[in-house]
Design an enzyme around this catalytic site. Sequence first.
Site, short mmCIF file in Angstrom:
data_model
loop_
_atom_site.label_atom_id
_atom_site.label_comp_id
_atom_site.label_asym_id
_atom_site.label_seq_id
_atom_site.Cartn_x
_atom_site.Cartn_y
_atom_site.Cartn_z
N ASP A 30 0.42 4.98 9.18
CA ASP A 30 -0.09 4.36 7.71
C ASP A 30 -1.55 4.23 7.58
OD1 ASP A 30 1.47 2.79 5.18
OD2 ASP A 30 -0.64 2.61 5.42
N ASN A 87 10.38 1.49 -0.25
CA ASN A 87 10.11 1.08 -1.59
C ASN A 87 10.54 2.14 -2.57
OD1 ASN A 87 8.95 -1.45 -0.51
ND2 ASN A 87 7.00 -0.26 -0.12
N HIS A 100 9.66 7.77 1.65
CA HIS A 100 9.16 7.52 2.76
C HIS A 100 9.77 6.33 3.33
CE1 HIS A 100 6.43 5.98 -0.16
NE2 HIS A 100 6.08 4.78 0.62
N HIS A 102 8.76 3.21 5.74
CA HIS A 102 7.96 2.36 6.36
C HIS A 102 8.77 1.75 7.74
CE1 HIS A 102 4.80 1.86 3.40
NE2 HIS A 102 5.84 1.91 2.66
P1 AMP Z 1 4.51 2.71 -0.83
O1 AMP Z 1 3.72 1.54 -1.30
O2 AMP Z 1 5.89 2.36 -0.21
O3 AMP Z 1 4.67 4.03 -1.50
O4 AMP Z 1 3.79 3.13 0.65
C1 AMP Z 1 2.65 4.23 0.67
C2 AMP Z 1 1.83 3.97 1.87
O5 AMP Z 1 1.36 5.05 2.16
C3 AMP Z 1 1.03 2.84 1.62
O6 AMP Z 1 1.19 1.97 2.90
C4 AMP Z 1 -0.49 3.53 2.06
O7 AMP Z 1 -1.19 2.69 2.88
C5 AMP Z 1 -0.04 4.61 2.83
N1 AMP Z 1 -0.86 5.96 2.67
C6 AMP Z 1 -1.35 6.43 1.50
N2 AMP Z 1 -2.18 7.44 1.51
C7 AMP Z 1 -1.92 7.84 3.15
C8 AMP Z 1 -2.65 8.83 3.93
N3 AMP Z 1 -3.49 9.68 3.40
N4 AMP Z 1 -2.26 8.54 5.20
C9 AMP Z 1 -1.34 7.58 5.62
N5 AMP Z 1 -0.82 6.67 4.78
C10 AMP Z 1 -1.13 6.73 3.76
#
Ligand code: AMP
Length: 114
Positions: A30, A87, A100, A102
């Site tokens: 992340d 989420n 995704h 986490h």
């Molecule tokens: P969510 O809030 O569950 O949709 O999580 C999305 C996650 O994607 C967040 O924790 C962000 O920090 C992560 N994220 C967004 N853009 C990127 C990226 N380019 N590379 C890695 N992680 C990302």
Amino acid sequence: MSDCIFCKIIAGDIPGKKVYEDDEILAFHDVNPQAPVHFLVIPKKHIRNIMELEAADTALLGRLLFKAQELAVEQGCGEKGARFVINCKDNGGQTVDHLHVHVLGGRFMEWPPG
Ligand code: AMP
């Protein structure tokens, strides 16, 4: 999907710090880690969220979760455990509309989340 940031990582159009990749699954760190271990495990198939899973996707989801477990162990979370989070949509706090998981570990995490 052309405007999906995670599809762009899968395609190699934007960089991702890769943890694992095969034909169906990609895992990467992340960009804004919330714990010493924080990576995301995603299907390469563009599924927007867990509400949009179809019966035909159940084997893929099983593989995704098993891979998340294997990678959590590889990243040192086997003994003390980790948090596996999906989420979904606005109330679930989803910000990227590509399914995704986490995986967060390396510290104790409170419950319930805020
Ligand atoms: P969510 O809030 O569950 O949709 O999580 C999305 C996650 O994607 C967040 O924790 C962000 O920090 C992560 N994220 C967004 N853009 C990127 C990226 N380019 N590379 C890695 N992680 C990302």
